[in-house]
Design a protein around this motif. Sequence first.
Motif, PDB file in Angstrom:
ATOM      1  N   LEU A 221       0.844  -1.188   0.000  1.00 56.59           N
ATOM      2  CA  LEU A 221       0.000   0.000   0.000  1.00 56.59           C
ATOM      3  C   LEU A 221       0.884   1.244   0.000  1.00 56.59           C
ATOM      4  CD1 LEU A 221      -2.918   1.056   0.202  1.00 56.59           C
ATOM      5  CD2 LEU A 221      -2.596   1.149   2.678  1.00 56.59           C
ATOM      6  N   PRO A 222       1.051   1.875  -1.158  1.00 55.77           N
ATOM      7  CA  PRO A 222       1.898   3.069  -1.220  1.00 55.77           C
ATOM      8  C   PRO A 222       1.255   4.246  -0.465  1.00 55.77           C
ATOM      9  CG  PRO A 222       1.472   2.150  -3.416  1.00 55.77           C
ATOM     10  CD  PRO A 222       0.508   1.519  -2.472  1.00 55.77           C
ATOM     11  N   LEU A 223       2.054   4.936   0.342  1.00 52.45           N
ATOM     12  CA  LEU A 223       1.579   6.105   1.100  1.00 52.45           C
ATOM     13  C   LEU A 223       2.553   7.251   0.868  1.00 52.45           C
ATOM     14  CD1 LEU A 223       0.896   4.354   4.557  1.00 52.45           C
ATOM     15  CD2 LEU A 223      -0.830   5.032   2.861  1.00 52.45           C
ATOM     16  N   ALA A 276      -2.418  -5.075   4.429  1.00 54.35           N
ATOM     17  CA  ALA A 276      -1.894  -3.981   3.608  1.00 54.35           C
ATOM     18  C   ALA A 276      -0.536  -3.602   4.207  1.00 54.35           C
ATOM     19  CB  ALA A 276      -2.845  -2.800   3.639  1.00 54.35           C
ATOM     20  N   VAL A 277       0.515  -3.691   3.396  1.00 54.65           N
ATOM     21  CA  VAL A 277       1.859  -3.420   3.888  1.00 54.65           C
ATOM     22  C   VAL A 277       2.250  -2.001   3.458  1.00 54.65           C
ATOM     23  CG1 VAL A 277       4.239  -4.263   3.961  1.00 54.65           C
ATOM     24  CG2 VAL A 277       2.366  -5.868   3.555  1.00 54.65           C
ATOM     25  N   ALA A 278       2.472  -1.138   4.446  1.00 55.32           N
ATOM     26  CA  ALA A 278       2.742   0.269   4.138  1.00 55.32           C
ATOM     27  C   ALA A 278       4.060   0.417   3.376  1.00 55.32           C
ATOM     28  CB  ALA A 278       2.809   1.078   5.431  1.00 55.32           C
ATOM     29  N   GLN A 279       4.021   1.239   2.346  1.00 57.20           N
ATOM     30  CA  GLN A 279       5.217   1.531   1.552  1.00 57.20           C
ATOM     31  C   GLN A 279       5.250   3.033   1.385  1.00 57.20           C
ATOM     32  OE1 GLN A 279       6.214  -0.824  -1.954  1.00 57.20           O
ATOM     33  NE2 GLN A 279       7.410  -1.447  -0.182  1.00 57.20           N
ATOM     34  N   ILE A 280       6.167   3.700   2.074  1.00 54.23           N
ATOM     35  CA  ILE A 280       6.217   5.159   1.960  1.00 54.23           C
ATOM     36  C   ILE A 280       6.950   5.523   0.675  1.00 54.23           C
ATOM     37  CG2 ILE A 280       7.032   7.289   3.049  1.00 54.23           C
ATOM     38  CD1 ILE A 280       6.584   5.752   5.744  1.00 54.23           C
ATOM     39  N   VAL A 281       6.264   6.254  -0.172  1.00 52.64           N
ATOM     40  CA  VAL A 281       6.804   6.582  -1.491  1.00 52.64           C
ATOM     41  C   VAL A 281       7.199   8.052  -1.502  1.00 52.64           C
ATOM     42  CG1 VAL A 281       6.310   6.654  -3.958  1.00 52.64           C
ATOM     43  CG2 VAL A 281       5.319   4.857  -2.544  1.00 52.64           C
ATOM     44  N   VAL A 282       8.484   8.268  -1.779  1.00 51.85           N
ATOM     45  CA  VAL A 282       9.017   9.630  -1.796  1.00 51.85           C
ATOM     46  C   VAL A 282       9.059  10.093  -3.244  1.00 51.85           C
ATOM     47  CG1 VAL A 282      11.052  11.006  -1.222  1.00 51.85           C
ATOM     48  CG2 VAL A 282      10.377   9.112   0.256  1.00 51.85           C
ATOM     49  N   PRO A 283       8.577  11.296  -3.523  1.00 48.47           N
ATOM     50  CA  PRO A 283       8.598  11.761  -4.922  1.00 48.47           C
ATOM     51  C   PRO A 283      10.025  11.827  -5.454  1.00 48.47           C
ATOM     52  CG  PRO A 283       7.858  13.513  -3.416  1.00 48.47           C
ATOM     53  CD  PRO A 283       7.995  12.276  -2.597  1.00 48.47           C
ATOM     54  N   SER A 284      10.202  11.438  -6.724  1.00 55.53           N
ATOM     55  CA  SER A 284      11.567  11.406  -7.268  1.00 55.53           C
ATOM     56  C   SER A 284      12.004  12.796  -7.726  1.00 55.53           C
ATOM     57  CB  SER A 284      11.657  10.404  -8.408  1.00 55.53           C
ATOM     58  OG  SER A 284      10.631  10.668  -9.340  1.00 55.53           O
ATOM     59  N   SER A 285      11.050  13.691  -7.963  1.00 54.66           N
ATOM     60  CA  SER A 285      11.467  15.074  -8.242  1.00 54.66           C
ATOM     61  C   SER A 285      10.590  16.017  -7.422  1.00 54.66           C
ATOM     62  CB  SER A 285      11.344  15.367  -9.735  1.00 54.66           C
ATOM     63  OG  SER A 285       9.990  15.357 -10.099  1.00 54.66           O
TER      64      SER A 285
ATOM     65  N   GLN B 101       5.029 -11.825   2.172  1.00 55.95           N
ATOM     66  CA  GLN B 101       5.091 -10.668   3.069  1.00 55.95           C
ATOM     67  C   GLN B 101       6.114  -9.633   2.614  1.00 55.95           C
ATOM     68  OE1 GLN B 101       5.242 -11.726   7.242  1.00 55.95           O
ATOM     69  NE2 GLN B 101       4.407 -13.730   6.768  1.00 55.95           N
ATOM     70  N   LEU B 102       6.994 -10.034   1.690  1.00 54.92           N
ATOM     71  CA  LEU B 102       8.007  -9.085   1.218  1.00 54.92           C
ATOM     72  C   LEU B 102       7.387  -8.114   0.235  1.00 54.92           C
ATOM     73  CD1 LEU B 102      11.077 -11.371   0.453  1.00 54.92           C
ATOM     74  CD2 LEU B 102      10.821  -9.733   2.325  1.00 54.92           C
ATOM     75  N   PRO B 103       7.804  -6.857   0.277  1.00 54.48           N
ATOM     76  CA  PRO B 103       7.276  -5.929  -0.720  1.00 54.48           C
ATOM     77  C   PRO B 103       7.719  -6.325  -2.118  1.00 54.48           C
ATOM     78  CG  PRO B 103       8.855  -4.833   0.752  1.00 54.48           C
ATOM     79  CD  PRO B 103       8.739  -6.235   1.219  1.00 54.48           C
ATOM     80  N   HIS B 104       6.914  -5.964  -3.105  1.00 51.65           N
ATOM     81  CA  HIS B 104       7.208  -6.269  -4.498  1.00 51.65           C
ATOM     82  C   HIS B 104       8.499  -5.612  -4.969  1.00 51.65           C
ATOM     83  CE1 HIS B 104       4.549  -8.836  -6.556  1.00 51.65           C
ATOM     84  NE2 HIS B 104       3.446  -8.136  -6.320  1.00 51.65           N
ATOM     85  N   ARG B 105       8.703  -4.377  -4.485  1.00 49.41           N
ATOM     86  CA  ARG B 105       9.826  -3.590  -5.006  1.00 49.41           C
ATOM     87  C   ARG B 105      11.016  -3.671  -4.061  1.00 49.41           C
ATOM     88  NH1 ARG B 105       7.062   1.908  -5.827  1.00 49.41           N
ATOM     89  NH2 ARG B 105       5.694   1.057  -4.250  1.00 49.41           N
TER      90      ARG B 105
END
Lengths: 312, 105
Positions: A221-223, A276-285, B101-105
């Motif tokens: 889950l990208p955040l 849902a596994v949190a994935q913090i996404v940082v903008p690349s620009s 459980q591992l993230p895709h990326r």
Amino acid sequence: MKYTDYYAALGVERGASAEDIKKAYRRLAQKYHPDVSKEPDAEAKFKEVAEAYGTLKDPEKRAAYDALGSRPQGEEFRPPPDWSRQHGGNEAYSFDDVDFADLFSRFGGRGGGGFDGGRMEIPGQDFEVPVEISIEDAFQGTTLELNLSLTERDPSGQVRRVPHPVKARIAPGAVDGQRLRLPGKGGKGANGGRDGDLYLDISLKPHRIYRATDHDLYLDLPLTPAEAALGASVEVPTPAGAVNLKIPAGTSSGQKMRLGGRGLPKPRGGAGDLFAVAQIVVPSSLTDRERELYRELGEKAANPRRHLAEGA
Amino acid sequence: MTFETEVIWLDEHRAVTLAELVEVSGLTERELLELVRAGVIPAREAPGAQYTFSARVVTVARTACRLRDDLELDVHGVGVALRLLERVSDLEAEIARLRAQLPHR
């Protein structure tokens, strides 16, 4: 039909002794047996080796095979007209729709039950078939339509391939490793023997967003950093449709949020969970303004690596 | 002609008797009891003909029969092979669980 070189399949000379043939078979069977081997194409290789051994270990079948002469592997051919009669077969044998392997199934050995009219009960062949279904199929249930092919023997002992379509309704909840048995859906029994069974070995196809383990599902889950830091309510897909999930303030990457009962249904009621596994996404620009805000945040942020320094 | 057919789920909710297991696996009763005594095929109840099994073991017993016939193993060899196959399958399941459980990326 295509000629198969059984001696080459076992890697032995045409004049090899019965003992050498057995040794060669055992060596190759250990290497390629589909239950124990991880070799690519193990199943197909083992089938070739087993087919070759099945004919060459039986003196009567081996004699019938040798009488076909030595030909290049895969050469298109038909047995000579008198071959079937000379080797105890049925004169009317037509060789249409017949596989090379089926030629020898009528001679000698156990379970022959061929032209010499054995009245022995012969059970039909069982089949085990791996079947891949999608996560959506596992969720909703599905109807599988399989097009198998069976070997059938007519009363004169003639063997031929016949198409064998099977339709099976799979209820919701079948996941990786689930085995199903379809009684009587294998090969036909002969002389009153029971029909064989069909076994399905279910596995789930990889999915674009979900990863399944048993009845549980995981999704990334990208955040944004702000959603993770401040908390948010975000829409999350589930097999039953999207739901809103409350992200607590202070969520870190890798943190799992459990949506109870939102995974795959279990066959006897209940359901697995969705994580849902949190994935913090940082903008690349960054825009100038964003860069300024991040810099300001950075100046105030606590050092997240303090414990590493303490360990040193 | 195609028509829908009965589908039996081979899971722990369904029990099979020793006689049924003999019929569907191709092993003899003696071989099956030997594998039960060796702890390779788990049985549910009292010894002897009273044994029942989770339907899950149907495919284990069928694998045992294939190993016996195709690799010409005796029941002890089959037992060792089944134990190792079970360990491999447990490890594969554990890897799959961790991978999920591992993230895709």
